[in-house]
Design a protein around this motif. Sequence first.
Motif, PDB file in Angstrom:
ATOM      1  N   THR A  30      -3.186 -30.627  26.964  1.00 53.08           N
ATOM      2  CA  THR A  30      -3.081 -29.969  25.664  1.00 53.08           C
ATOM      3  C   THR A  30      -1.692 -30.174  25.067  1.00 53.08           C
ATOM      4  OG1 THR A  30      -2.388 -27.840  26.587  1.00 53.08           O
ATOM      5  CG2 THR A  30      -4.752 -28.207  26.358  1.00 53.08           C
ATOM      6  N   VAL A  31      -0.698 -30.357  25.952  1.00 58.53           N
ATOM      7  CA  VAL A  31       0.639 -30.684  25.463  1.00 58.53           C
ATOM      8  C   VAL A  31       0.649 -32.117  24.947  1.00 58.53           C
ATOM      9  CG1 VAL A  31       3.044 -31.019  26.115  1.00 58.53           C
ATOM     10  CG2 VAL A  31       1.779 -29.057  26.998  1.00 58.53           C
ATOM     11  N   ALA A  38      -6.421 -22.593  24.655  1.00 58.56           N
ATOM     12  CA  ALA A  38      -6.873 -21.209  24.567  1.00 58.56           C
ATOM     13  C   ALA A  38      -7.240 -20.861  23.125  1.00 58.56           C
ATOM     14  CB  ALA A  38      -5.776 -20.272  25.068  1.00 58.56           C
ATOM     15  N   HIS A  39      -6.401 -21.293  22.196  1.00 60.30           N
ATOM     16  CA  HIS A  39      -6.654 -20.973  20.796  1.00 60.30           C
ATOM     17  C   HIS A  39      -7.853 -21.745  20.266  1.00 60.30           C
ATOM     18  CE1 HIS A  39      -6.079 -21.355  16.392  1.00 60.30           C
ATOM     19  NE2 HIS A  39      -5.777 -20.069  16.515  1.00 60.30           N
ATOM     20  N   ARG A  56     -10.640 -34.517  22.549  1.00 62.66           N
ATOM     21  CA  ARG A  56      -9.203 -34.798  22.690  1.00 62.66           C
ATOM     22  C   ARG A  56      -8.818 -34.944  24.153  1.00 62.66           C
ATOM     23  NH1 ARG A  56      -9.364 -31.878  17.910  1.00 62.66           N
ATOM     24  NH2 ARG A  56      -9.458 -29.848  18.908  1.00 62.66           N
ATOM     25  N   ARG A  57      -9.454 -34.155  25.011  1.00 60.48           N
ATOM     26  CA  ARG A  57      -9.174 -34.290  26.450  1.00 60.48           C
ATOM     27  C   ARG A  57      -9.604 -35.667  26.947  1.00 60.48           C
ATOM     28  NH1 ARG A  57     -12.503 -30.436  30.227  1.00 60.48           N
ATOM     29  NH2 ARG A  57     -14.060 -32.070  29.932  1.00 60.48           N
ATOM     30  N   ARG A  58     -10.762 -36.101  26.506  1.00 56.96           N
ATOM     31  CA  ARG A  58     -11.255 -37.425  26.891  1.00 56.96           C
ATOM     32  C   ARG A  58     -10.312 -38.522  26.388  1.00 56.96           C
ATOM     33  NH1 ARG A  58     -16.332 -40.611  27.010  1.00 56.96           N
ATOM     34  NH2 ARG A  58     -16.087 -42.312  25.549  1.00 56.96           N
ATOM     35  N   SER A 106      -6.434 -26.981  31.652  1.00 58.89           N
ATOM     36  CA  SER A 106      -5.598 -27.863  30.840  1.00 58.89           C
ATOM     37  C   SER A 106      -4.926 -28.967  31.652  1.00 58.89           C
ATOM     38  CB  SER A 106      -4.536 -27.044  30.107  1.00 58.89           C
ATOM     39  OG  SER A 106      -3.683 -26.420  31.047  1.00 58.89           O
ATOM     40  N   THR A 107      -5.226 -29.030  32.943  1.00 55.58           N
ATOM     41  CA  THR A 107      -4.587 -30.039  33.788  1.00 55.58           C
ATOM     42  C   THR A 107      -5.414 -31.320  33.836  1.00 55.58           C
ATOM     43  OG1 THR A 107      -3.599 -28.326  35.159  1.00 55.58           O
ATOM     44  CG2 THR A 107      -3.692 -30.523  36.086  1.00 55.58           C
ATOM     45  N   LEU A 108      -4.721 -32.428  33.648  1.00 54.81           N
ATOM     46  CA  LEU A 108      -5.342 -33.745  33.656  1.00 54.81           C
ATOM     47  C   LEU A 108      -4.672 -34.587  34.749  1.00 54.81           C
ATOM     48  CD1 LEU A 108      -7.184 -35.838  32.111  1.00 54.81           C
ATOM     49  CD2 LEU A 108      -5.206 -36.293  30.661  1.00 54.81           C
ATOM     50  N   LEU A 109      -5.480 -35.299  35.520  1.00 52.66           N
ATOM     51  CA  LEU A 109      -4.969 -36.198  36.554  1.00 52.66           C
ATOM     52  C   LEU A 109      -5.670 -37.545  36.386  1.00 52.66           C
ATOM     53  CD1 LEU A 109      -3.469 -36.886  39.232  1.00 52.66           C
ATOM     54  CD2 LEU A 109      -5.414 -35.881  40.449  1.00 52.66           C
ATOM     55  N   VAL A 110      -4.872 -38.588  36.250  1.00 52.48           N
ATOM     56  CA  VAL A 110      -5.416 -39.936  36.084  1.00 52.48           C
ATOM     57  C   VAL A 110      -4.834 -40.820  37.182  1.00 52.48           C
ATOM     58  CG1 VAL A 110      -5.584 -41.940  34.559  1.00 52.48           C
ATOM     59  CG2 VAL A 110      -5.645 -39.637  33.588  1.00 52.48           C
ATOM     60  N   ALA A 111      -5.687 -41.623  37.811  1.00 46.84           N
ATOM     61  CA  ALA A 111      -5.243 -42.512  38.885  1.00 46.84           C
ATOM     62  C   ALA A 111      -5.770 -43.917  38.626  1.00 46.84           C
ATOM     63  CB  ALA A 111      -5.748 -42.006  40.240  1.00 46.84           C
TER      64      ALA A 111
END
Lengths: 231, 83
Positions: A30-31, A38-39, A56-58, A106-111
Amino acid sequence: MIAHGRGAAFMETSEGVTASGVFWRMGDWTVATGVDEAHSAAGSGERSARAGALRRRRSAGRAWARDLVTSRLGAVWAGFAADAPGRKPRLLGDARIDVSIAHSASTLLVAVVAEGLVGADVEEEPFDVFDRVALIRRMCSADEQVRLERLPRTARRRALARAWTIKEATLKARGTGLSKDPRRVPTDALDRAIDDTASGPERAIVHFTVSGGCVVSFPARDDSSPDDELT
Amino acid sequence: MNTQTDAIESWLVERVVAYGKVDSGSFTPDTPLAELGLDSVYALTLCGDIEDEFDLDVDPTIVWDHPTIRELAGGLSERLAAA
């Protein structure tokens, strides 16, 4: 470490490489996209806000994957292949390169990895879903359930969260996802209580190497993926 | 839609709210489950809950095959009728 400097409520974005050569990036999507998750899910238009947040997350996950493939692997970006529901994304171009994208809250992990198969998974605190008996029965083998019972009750949530991330990352690396039973993926994560000073999301990267090995790493937590190799 | 499918749909709505990712009234049976926070760990939890409630062994991929509460209720109703 790439710090966003927006205070303790936001996880810093960090990068590293595991001992077996998997490059990863983890942080608050989200950053990265300027979305207040949340909003975005409150008030009127909640449904469209949720759908927009998912898009947006995708996009954030795919942008990070592209960045890691080009900047860390030095490969030419050819894009993603068409989606298959419930399966991990596939890249066009160099077939040796594999990628895995995981998210929780809100946590994203990419490998990404130049060779072999990779799977990543992350679960955010407070891990309350792991109190559910129905889940424990479906994710743990009978033997694992016995070992879980031996752990102090206060240690079970995090131990289960870690076990789940390992199982899920393994199934993602294999490319099957949950079409295969996670009870059949063994883990020793329930053999002992995890250090109670551990905090933050549980995360795991599983790499099936071209030589037939299986390497499990815990990004930004164990010694095999130091941030300072890249910064 | 028959009475059984209605009942399953209501039960599924109740489960999704119980998982705590969304508030009741903020979604409809046609909202994609992915938008309701039903990621893989919750999909597996739902499978366990379905097993407990209906004595029906389902695979988590049922969520990809039936991506809304309405479709999932229909799919479960068909399986129960065939069982």
